[in-house]
Design a protein around this motif. Structure first.
Motif, PDB file in Angstrom:
ATOM      1  N   GLN A 203      63.525  48.901  35.198  1.00  0.00           N
ATOM      2  CA  GLN A 203      64.005  50.002  33.444  1.00  0.00           C
ATOM      3  C   GLN A 203      62.317  50.041  33.806  1.00  0.00           C
ATOM      4  OE1 GLN A 203      65.125  47.309  30.500  1.00  0.00           O
ATOM      5  NE2 GLN A 203      67.007  48.287  30.731  1.00  0.00           N
ATOM      6  N   TYR A 204      61.480  49.260  34.117  1.00  0.00           N
ATOM      7  CA  TYR A 204      60.122  48.710  33.844  1.00  0.00           C
ATOM      8  C   TYR A 204      59.442  50.316  35.046  1.00  0.00           C
ATOM      9  CZ  TYR A 204      55.302  48.695  35.700  1.00  0.00           C
ATOM     10  OH  TYR A 204      53.785  48.244  35.599  1.00  0.00           O
ATOM     11  N   LEU A 205      59.997  50.616  35.952  1.00  0.00           N
ATOM     12  CA  LEU A 205      59.561  51.380  37.216  1.00  0.00           C
ATOM     13  C   LEU A 205      59.604  52.952  37.102  1.00  0.00           C
ATOM     14  CD1 LEU A 205      60.941  49.940  40.080  1.00  0.00           C
ATOM     15  CD2 LEU A 205      58.360  49.680  39.533  1.00  0.00           C
ATOM     16  N   ARG A 206      61.109  52.600  35.788  1.00  0.00           N
ATOM     17  CA  ARG A 206      61.172  54.398  35.383  1.00  0.00           C
ATOM     18  C   ARG A 206      60.028  54.733  34.210  1.00  0.00           C
ATOM     19  NH1 ARG A 206      67.274  52.199  35.133  1.00  0.00           N
ATOM     20  NH2 ARG A 206      67.863  52.663  36.592  1.00  0.00           N
ATOM     21  N   THR A 207      59.199  53.914  33.856  1.00  0.00           N
ATOM     22  CA  THR A 207      57.843  54.272  33.300  1.00  0.00           C
ATOM     23  C   THR A 207      56.866  54.379  33.699  1.00  0.00           C
ATOM     24  OG1 THR A 207      57.590  51.928  32.212  1.00  0.00           O
ATOM     25  CG2 THR A 207      59.201  52.858  31.243  1.00  0.00           C
ATOM     26  N   VAL A 208      56.612  53.929  35.061  1.00  0.00           N
ATOM     27  CA  VAL A 208      55.511  54.369  36.008  1.00  0.00           C
ATOM     28  C   VAL A 208      55.121  56.570  36.060  1.00  0.00           C
ATOM     29  CG1 VAL A 208      54.022  53.549  37.349  1.00  0.00           C
ATOM     30  CG2 VAL A 208      55.617  52.012  36.747  1.00  0.00           C
ATOM     31  N   PRO A 209      54.162  56.862  35.963  1.00  0.00           N
ATOM     32  CA  PRO A 209      54.703  58.183  36.320  1.00  0.00           C
ATOM     33  C   PRO A 209      54.214  58.576  37.857  1.00  0.00           C
ATOM     34  CG  PRO A 209      53.106  57.294  34.241  1.00  0.00           C
ATOM     35  CD  PRO A 209      53.597  56.549  35.214  1.00  0.00           C
ATOM     36  N   VAL A 211      55.396  56.708  40.288  1.00  0.00           N
ATOM     37  CA  VAL A 211      56.425  56.166  41.138  1.00  0.00           C
ATOM     38  C   VAL A 211      57.503  57.357  40.809  1.00  0.00           C
ATOM     39  CG1 VAL A 211      58.390  54.743  41.139  1.00  0.00           C
ATOM     40  CG2 VAL A 211      56.226  53.979  41.059  1.00  0.00           C
ATOM     41  N   GLN A 212      58.080  57.877  41.999  1.00  0.00           N
ATOM     42  CA  GLN A 212      58.765  59.218  42.415  1.00  0.00           C
ATOM     43  C   GLN A 212      60.107  58.488  41.729  1.00  0.00           C
ATOM     44  OE1 GLN A 212      59.087  61.007  45.771  1.00  0.00           O
ATOM     45  NE2 GLN A 212      56.754  61.235  46.161  1.00  0.00           N
ATOM     46  N   GLN A 213      61.283  59.670  40.878  1.00  0.00           N
ATOM     47  CA  GLN A 213      62.318  59.416  40.528  1.00  0.00           C
ATOM     48  C   GLN A 213      62.669  60.007  40.675  1.00  0.00           C
ATOM     49  OE1 GLN A 213      62.483  56.666  38.257  1.00  0.00           O
ATOM     50  NE2 GLN A 213      60.010  56.896  38.065  1.00  0.00           N
ATOM     51  N   SER A 214      62.922  61.336  41.632  1.00  0.00           N
ATOM     52  CA  SER A 214      63.778  62.169  41.673  1.00  0.00           C
ATOM     53  C   SER A 214      63.493  63.322  43.139  1.00  0.00           C
ATOM     54  CB  SER A 214      64.726  63.441  41.075  1.00  0.00           C
ATOM     55  OG  SER A 214      65.537  63.874  41.036  1.00  0.00           O
ATOM     56  N   PRO A 215      64.197  63.214  44.134  1.00  0.00           N
ATOM     57  CA  PRO A 215      65.553  62.930  44.585  1.00  0.00           C
ATOM     58  C   PRO A 215      65.259  61.145  44.676  1.00  0.00           C
ATOM     59  CG  PRO A 215      64.883  63.658  45.972  1.00  0.00           C
ATOM     60  CD  PRO A 215      63.668  64.190  44.650  1.00  0.00           C
ATOM     61  N   ARG A 216      63.965  61.086  44.932  1.00  0.00           N
ATOM     62  CA  ARG A 216      63.905  59.021  45.420  1.00  0.00           C
ATOM     63  C   ARG A 216      63.633  58.117  44.615  1.00  0.00           C
ATOM     64  NH1 ARG A 216      60.865  63.071  49.004  1.00  0.00           N
ATOM     65  NH2 ARG A 216      61.341  62.917  51.313  1.00  0.00           N
ATOM     66  N   ASP A 239      53.743  59.154  46.075  1.00  0.00           N
ATOM     67  CA  ASP A 239      52.716  59.864  46.662  1.00  0.00           C
ATOM     68  C   ASP A 239      51.789  59.820  47.836  1.00  0.00           C
ATOM     69  OD1 ASP A 239      50.985  62.335  47.465  1.00  0.00           O
ATOM     70  OD2 ASP A 239      50.567  63.061  45.634  1.00  0.00           O
ATOM     71  N   SER A 240      51.874  60.201  49.131  1.00  0.00           N
ATOM     72  CA  SER A 240      51.397  59.375  50.068  1.00  0.00           C
ATOM     73  C   SER A 240      49.581  60.519  50.524  1.00  0.00           C
ATOM     74  CB  SER A 240      51.648  59.178  51.393  1.00  0.00           C
ATOM     75  OG  SER A 240      52.295  60.319  51.708  1.00  0.00           O
ATOM     76  N   GLU A 241      49.068  61.062  49.426  1.00  0.00           N
ATOM     77  CA  GLU A 241      48.067  62.014  50.057  1.00  0.00           C
ATOM     78  C   GLU A 241      47.126  60.752  49.406  1.00  0.00           C
ATOM     79  OE1 GLU A 241      45.908  65.772  48.297  1.00  0.00           O
ATOM     80  OE2 GLU A 241      47.015  65.520  47.251  1.00  0.00           O
ATOM     81  N   ARG A 253      49.443  46.841  41.663  1.00  0.00           N
ATOM     82  CA  ARG A 253      49.486  47.022  40.834  1.00  0.00           C
ATOM     83  C   ARG A 253      50.917  47.021  39.994  1.00  0.00           C
ATOM     84  NH1 ARG A 253      50.429  51.341  37.073  1.00  0.00           N
ATOM     85  NH2 ARG A 253      49.293  52.884  38.843  1.00  0.00           N
ATOM     86  N   LEU A 254      51.815  47.434  40.703  1.00  0.00           N
ATOM     87  CA  LEU A 254      53.551  47.485  40.317  1.00  0.00           C
ATOM     88  C   LEU A 254      53.980  46.202  40.874  1.00  0.00           C
ATOM     89  CD1 LEU A 254      55.303  50.163  42.266  1.00  0.00           C
ATOM     90  CD2 LEU A 254      54.623  50.218  39.796  1.00  0.00           C
TER      91      LEU A 254
END
Length: 274
Positions: A203-209, A211-216, A239-241, A253-254
């Protein structure tokens, strides 16, 4: 003896005066060739960099064009001086010369050929984060002999192109996406199961911009559980840029925020590991 010496000096002086115009022309031509090679190389490099998404390849091709033009100017200068036989021998014996030079300067030739291969069959681009033989850093340059990478602590490492070509190379940023993970131990109470902790984390990870949500989408695996604790491994994609700041700092931070979320929900967190 003095007359013979005077005659020899006079003969050489006459030959020098005869060759002097050709020598001046050859020298001017060689200087002009170097100047034109530098100008054309800079112009070609600028054009290629503006039209190509790969500045490393543009710089490499510009350097090759520069040295080809300088070599051509040198051959023409030798021909003007009357050394056409030498020029013909150099061109005619190219195969033998290449073998001898390649044997005598094996490392230089090997690094040059490796640089050509790397320039066209590119395993990295500029500013990519790579790892070679345990050395991690950003790629800054590729030239005829070395590949330059800068480590995260500011050190510049000059790697021979042959090593870069032969050794296993890990590119952390080429795909643009990178999965990270960390392990967290959670104290289990009478009414607490690993699924409860997993739900809180997700639930917390889904609120972090970041962190990719779809498709990963992030996910959590239960690695070990006892009567009082559960070890949960948390996986997420980012994103690994910018590998160091965009991924490693996000992971740090996570880890801290997940611990706070679990503690805030009344769960104990005895240990946390990357």
């Amino acid at each position: 003896m003095i007359q013979d010496l005077h005659r020899v000096i006079s003969t050489y002086w006459q030959h020098f005066l005869f060759v002097l115009p050709k020598l001046l022309v050859a020298l001017v031509l060689l200087v002009a060739a170097v100047f034109i090679a530098n100008r054309v190389s800079a112009l070609l490099g600028g054009r290629l960099r503006s039209r190509s998404a790969d500045p490393l390849l543009a710089d490499f091709l510009a350097n090759i064009s520069k040295w080809v033009m300088v070599l051509l100017g040198l051959l023409i200068a030798l021909n003007i001086l009357g050394f056409s036989g030498i020029v013909g021998s150099l061109v005619g014996a190219a195969g033998v010369s290449a073998f001898i030079v390649g044997f005598a300067f094996k490392d230089i030739a090997e690094n040059f050929l490796a640089g050509v291969i790397l320039a066209f069959n590119r395993p990295f681009h500029i500013n990519d984060t790579v790892e070679i033989k345990g050395l991690v850093g950003h790629v800054e340059a590729l030239n005829l002999r070395i590949t330059l990478i800068r480590t995260f602590d500011g050190k510049h490492i000059f790697l021979p192109n042959s090593m870069v070509l032969k050794e296993p190379l890990i590119n952390y940023t080429r795909d643009g996406n990178l999965r990270q993970e960390f392990l967290i131990s959670v104290d289990l109470g009478p009414d607490t199961t690993p699924d409860v902790a997993t739900d809180i984390i997700l639930q917390y990870l889904r609120t972090v911009p970041e962190v990719q949500q779809s498709p990963r989408a992030p996910y959590v695996n239960l690695e070990k559980a006892s009567a009082t604790t559960a070890d949960l491994r948390v996986y997420f994609w980012a994103d690994s840029e910018d590998y160091r700041r965009g991924v490693l700092q996000l992971k740090s931070r996570l880890m801290q925020q997940v611990k706070q979320e679990l503690v805030g929900a009344g769960l104990g967190v005895p240990s946390l590991a990357g």
